[in-house]
Write an enzyme that holds these catalytic residues in place. Structure first.
Site, PDB file in Angstrom:
ATOM      1  CE  LYS A  22     -10.317  -8.832  -0.368  1.00 31.59           C
ATOM      2  NZ  LYS A  22      -9.813  -8.462  -1.694  1.00 31.59           N
ATOM      3  CG  ASN A  23      -6.248  -8.924  -0.307  1.00 33.07           C
ATOM      4  OD1 ASN A  23      -7.260  -9.231  -0.957  1.00 33.07           O
ATOM      5  ND2 ASN A  23      -6.054  -7.701   0.164  1.00 33.07           N
ATOM      6  NE  ARG A  93      -6.781  -4.512  -9.718  1.00 34.67           N
ATOM      7  CZ  ARG A  93      -6.725  -3.918 -10.890  1.00 34.67           C
ATOM      8  NH1 ARG A  93      -7.800  -3.755 -11.607  1.00 34.67           N
ATOM      9  NH2 ARG A  93      -5.592  -3.484 -11.355  1.00 34.67           N
ATOM     10  N   PRO A 123      -3.514   0.362 -12.542  1.00 34.88           N
ATOM     11  CG  PRO A 123      -1.541   1.616 -12.584  1.00 34.88           C
ATOM     12  CD  PRO A 123      -2.895   1.548 -11.934  1.00 34.88           C
ATOM     13  CB  ILE A 124      -1.874  -4.811 -14.383  1.00 38.49           C
ATOM     14  CG1 ILE A 124      -2.330  -4.813 -15.847  1.00 38.49           C
ATOM     15  CG2 ILE A 124      -3.056  -4.938 -13.462  1.00 38.49           C
ATOM     16  CD1 ILE A 124      -2.733  -6.211 -16.303  1.00 38.49           C
ATOM     17  CG  ASP A 125       2.595  -0.047 -14.816  1.00 36.09           C
ATOM     18  OD1 ASP A 125       1.590   0.047 -14.092  1.00 36.09           O
ATOM     19  OD2 ASP A 125       3.693   0.435 -14.494  1.00 36.09           O
ATOM     20  CD  GLN A 126       6.063  -1.352 -12.242  1.00 30.59           C
ATOM     21  OE1 GLN A 126       7.137  -1.880 -11.954  1.00 30.59           O
ATOM     22  NE2 GLN A 126       5.975  -0.404 -13.162  1.00 30.59           N
ATOM     23  CB  ILE A 327      -2.195   2.802  -1.469  1.00 33.91           C
ATOM     24  CG1 ILE A 327      -1.326   2.566  -0.220  1.00 33.91           C
ATOM     25  CG2 ILE A 327      -2.078   1.653  -2.476  1.00 33.91           C
ATOM     26  CD1 ILE A 327       0.105   2.220  -0.465  1.00 33.91           C
TER      27      ILE A 327
HETATM   28  N1  EPU Z   1       0.430   0.037  -9.225  1.00 35.34           N
HETATM   29  C1  EPU Z   1       0.977   0.457 -10.410  1.00 35.34           C
HETATM   30  N2  EPU Z   1       1.247  -0.479 -11.360  1.00 35.34           N
HETATM   31  C2  EPU Z   1       1.021  -1.800 -11.162  1.00 35.34           C
HETATM   32  C3  EPU Z   1       0.454  -2.227  -9.955  1.00 35.34           C
HETATM   33  C4  EPU Z   1       0.160  -1.275  -8.990  1.00 35.34           C
HETATM   34  O1  EPU Z   1       1.214   1.646 -10.610  1.00 35.34           O
HETATM   35  O2  EPU Z   1       1.311  -2.595 -12.073  1.00 35.34           O
HETATM   36  C5  EPU Z   1       0.108   1.031  -8.185  1.00 35.34           C
HETATM   37  C6  EPU Z   1      -1.380   1.092  -7.870  1.00 35.34           C
HETATM   38  O3  EPU Z   1      -2.065   1.970  -8.746  1.00 35.34           O
HETATM   39  C7  EPU Z   1      -1.379   1.560  -6.427  1.00 35.34           C
HETATM   40  C8  EPU Z   1      -0.105   0.933  -5.847  1.00 35.34           C
HETATM   41  O4  EPU Z   1       0.709   0.612  -6.971  1.00 35.34           O
HETATM   42  O5  EPU Z   1      -1.252   2.951  -6.383  1.00 35.34           O
HETATM   43  C9  EPU Z   1      -0.305  -0.305  -5.012  1.00 35.34           C
HETATM   44  O6  EPU Z   1      -1.066  -1.257  -5.731  1.00 35.34           O
HETATM   45  P1  EPU Z   1      -0.944  -2.829  -5.476  1.00 35.34           P
HETATM   46  O7  EPU Z   1      -0.529  -3.465  -6.737  1.00 35.34           O
HETATM   47  O8  EPU Z   1      -0.125  -3.056  -4.247  1.00 35.34           O
HETATM   48  O9  EPU Z   1      -2.444  -3.207  -5.174  1.00 35.34           O
HETATM   49  P2  EPU Z   1      -3.211  -4.512  -5.654  1.00 35.34           P
HETATM   50  O10 EPU Z   1      -2.285  -5.665  -5.670  1.00 35.34           O
HETATM   51  O11 EPU Z   1      -4.015  -4.232  -6.877  1.00 35.34           O
HETATM   52  C10 EPU Z   1      -3.822  -5.336  -3.267  1.00 35.34           C
HETATM   53  C11 EPU Z   1      -5.078  -5.685  -2.543  1.00 35.34           C
HETATM   54  C12 EPU Z   1      -5.832  -4.398  -2.194  1.00 35.34           C
HETATM   55  C13 EPU Z   1      -4.935  -3.492  -1.351  1.00 35.34           C
HETATM   56  C14 EPU Z   1      -3.607  -3.238  -2.090  1.00 35.34           C
HETATM   57  C15 EPU Z   1      -2.610  -2.449  -1.260  1.00 35.34           C
HETATM   58  C16 EPU Z   1      -5.612  -7.811  -3.519  1.00 35.34           C
HETATM   59  C17 EPU Z   1      -6.507  -8.596  -4.390  1.00 35.34           C
HETATM   60  N3  EPU Z   1      -5.897  -6.522  -3.397  1.00 35.34           N
HETATM   61  O12 EPU Z   1      -4.223  -4.680  -4.467  1.00 35.34           O
HETATM   62  O13 EPU Z   1      -6.907  -4.814  -1.388  1.00 35.34           O
HETATM   63  O14 EPU Z   1      -5.570  -2.252  -1.142  1.00 35.34           O
HETATM   64  O15 EPU Z   1      -3.001  -4.497  -2.446  1.00 35.34           O
HETATM   65  O16 EPU Z   1      -2.336  -3.098  -0.061  1.00 35.34           O
HETATM   66  O17 EPU Z   1      -4.686  -8.343  -2.933  1.00 35.34           O
HETATM   67  C18 EPU Z   1      -9.032  -4.762  -0.451  1.00 35.34           C
HETATM   68  O18 EPU Z   1      -8.784  -5.876   0.045  1.00 35.34           O
HETATM   69  O19 EPU Z   1     -10.036  -4.071  -0.131  1.00 35.34           O
HETATM   70  C19 EPU Z   1      -8.127  -4.216  -1.452  1.00 35.34           C
HETATM   71  C20 EPU Z   1      -8.451  -3.229  -2.259  1.00 35.34           C
END
Ligand code: EPU
Length: 427
Positions: A22-23, A93, A123-126, A327
């Site tokens: 999926k991801n 997401r 957040p999506i700041d990064q 996380i």
């Molecule tokens: N974070 C920030 N700023 C950002 C982005 C992330 O502070 O700009 C923080 C988040 O708050 C979190 C950590 O960094 O604490 C990791 O977040 P990440 O960005 O890695 O997560 P994501 O890309 O939003 C993806 C998967 C999630 C999975 C996480 C971690 C997708 C669509 N989603 O989320 O999958 O838990 O990576 O591996 O790829 C799931 O499939 O059930 C799911 C939630």
């Protein structure tokens, strides 16, 4: 509205075929925008997040053609719209990947604040940090994120936190930028590598995916490709845990065993037998389950997405287990549901302490998010009696044919329509 009815207590036996990741899929589909040509994407999981991504592509002007259930041809040659419809982007997401892909190709993108599982602040700041470093301006107006740039230029970006989404979005927005981009402190998940491989098949020049540093040499244009998505490590891990919970013997096929190492290691410590083959793993549990200490971390650490499923298994272990969620702030929302089944699980902030019990009891259950939902299904499969799992649309966002796959393993599970409450009758 649907729910699952599960008569638990039957050890699972047999083989299950794992679908595409999926991801990876939810990033690779937006990536086809950068190809500005015809892509054939194989091994797409038939799940609702993929359907929403395909619908967004189609609304933006791509020609989307079904080849078979798991293969689509996507022609983005004439795609020209850069605004993702609000009601679609809010459904998942991963709609944020359309920001990176549209920005990369057109220098312009508008996407509503993304939806998805409620796991606490997301957040999506990064992501925005990467876009602005490459030369884009961003703004948020009335719930829409707008990014714009007249020309993107390669740059050195050091991420403040390891983020899967920001790493992949930075790759999408940098592949057509002028010059070299270096991304440091990046995520190393298998889906990050899969996206890089797919983009390289489209003509991008990305090196280092799977390590801490990714180097991207910008190219002038990209082209269509044929690409097959990797198997879903989290789906695979979910069936591996289900074998352990029910005391079964399950061969999980179409996997990359290397991607499953953090899962395999923990299952062995818990007392399960795990045999690895070239493209499958066999999980058997005959004796007691042992307690574990688990801390979720970015890859290659233990994946947060399997934390709820392992919690179910540890509810049945002989002794005290500790799970630390590293996380997400709010990923124990399933704990109350497990408590209704007789589990002894105490949550304090990011830590859950689980005292194993002899058995779980059937109960009416509600899926609060995708992985919590899958965990409750597995808990119900392991509990004697009839459980009902509600709000299963969360589960079907990420698991292809979960009911049919469990049925093929001998489970007594069925999907039924939930009657819609007639207000007049109810009064
Ligand atoms: N974070 C920030 N700023 C950002 C982005 C992330 O502070 O700009 C923080 C988040 O708050 C979190 C950590 O960094 O604490 C990791 O977040 P990440 O960005 O890695 O997560 P994501 O890309 O939003 C993806 C998967 C999630 C999975 C996480 C971690 C997708 C669509 N989603 O989320 O999958 O838990 O990576 O591996 O790829 C799931 O499939 O059930 C799911 C939630």
């Amino acid at each position: 509205m649907e729910k699952y009815i599960i008569n638990g207590g039957i050890p699972l036996h047999g083989e299950v075929e794992i679908s595409g990741a999926k991801n990876a899929a939810v990033a690779i589909l937006p990536a086809t925008i950068l190809a500005a040509g015809k892509c054939v994407i194989e091994n797409l999981p038939a799940i609702s997040d993929v359907m929403v991504s395909l619908q967004i592509l189609s609304e933006l002007g791509a020609r989307v053609r079904l080849i078979n259930k798991n293969t689509y041809e996507i022609d983005t040659t004439y795609l020209s719209c850069t605004e993702v419809p609000n009601e679609l982007s809010r459904q998942m997401r991963a709609s944020y990947y359309f920001l990176g892909a549209l920005l990369g190709r057109f220098g312009n993108a508008q996407v509503a604040m993304p939806g998805g599982c409620n796991l606490g602040p997301r957040p999506i700041d990064q992501h925005l940090k990467a876009f602005t470093a490459l030369g884009a301006e961003d703004s948020v107006e009335y719930g829409m994120i707008n990014v714009h740039s007249d020309s993107l230029k390669g740059v050195h970006i050091f991420f403040d936190t390891v983020s899967v989404g920001a790493t992949m979005n930075a790759m999408l927005s940098a592949v057509l930028a002028e010059g070299q981009t270096v991304l440091e402190n990046v995520a190393k998940e298998p889906h990050v590598v899969d996206l890089a491989n797919c983009l390289n098949m489209m003509g991008a020049e990305i090196r280092g995916a799977g390590t801490d540093v990714i180097r991207i040499r910008g190219v002038k244009s990209m082209h269509g490709c044929e690409y097959s998505i990797i198997p879903d490590q989290i789906e695979a891990g979910s069936y591996m845990v289900a074998a352990a919970v029910t005391g079964g013997d399950v061969t999980v096929r179409n996997v990359i065993p290397k991607h499953l190492e953090p899962i395999t290691a923990k299952l062995r410590l818990a007392g399960c037998e795990v045999e690895e083959f070239d493209e499958s793993v066999r999980v058997r549990r005959t004796g007691d389950l042992h307690p574990l200490k688990i801390k979720t971390m970015p890859h290659p650490g233990f994946p947060t997405d399997l934390q709820p499923l392992f919690a179910v298994m540890l509810c049945l272990a002989k002794g005290t287990s500790i799970i630390t969620e590293g996380i997400w702030e709010n990923r124990f929302r399933y704990a109350d549901e497990l408590a209704h089944m007789g589990a002894n699980i105490q949550v304090d902030g990011q830590v859950a302490v689980i005292e194993g019990v002899d058995s779980l009891q059937a109960a009416p259950l509600r899926a609060s998010d995708l992985r919590a939902g899958a965990a409750l299904v597995v808990a119900a499969l392991g509990a004697k009696g009839t459980s009902e799992v509600d709000e299963t649309s969360h589960i079907e966002r990420g698991y292809e044919n979960i009911v049919e796959k469990f049925q093929a393993l001998g489970a007594d599970i069925k999907r039924v329509d939930k009657p819609v409450l007639n207000v007049n009758q109810a009064m």
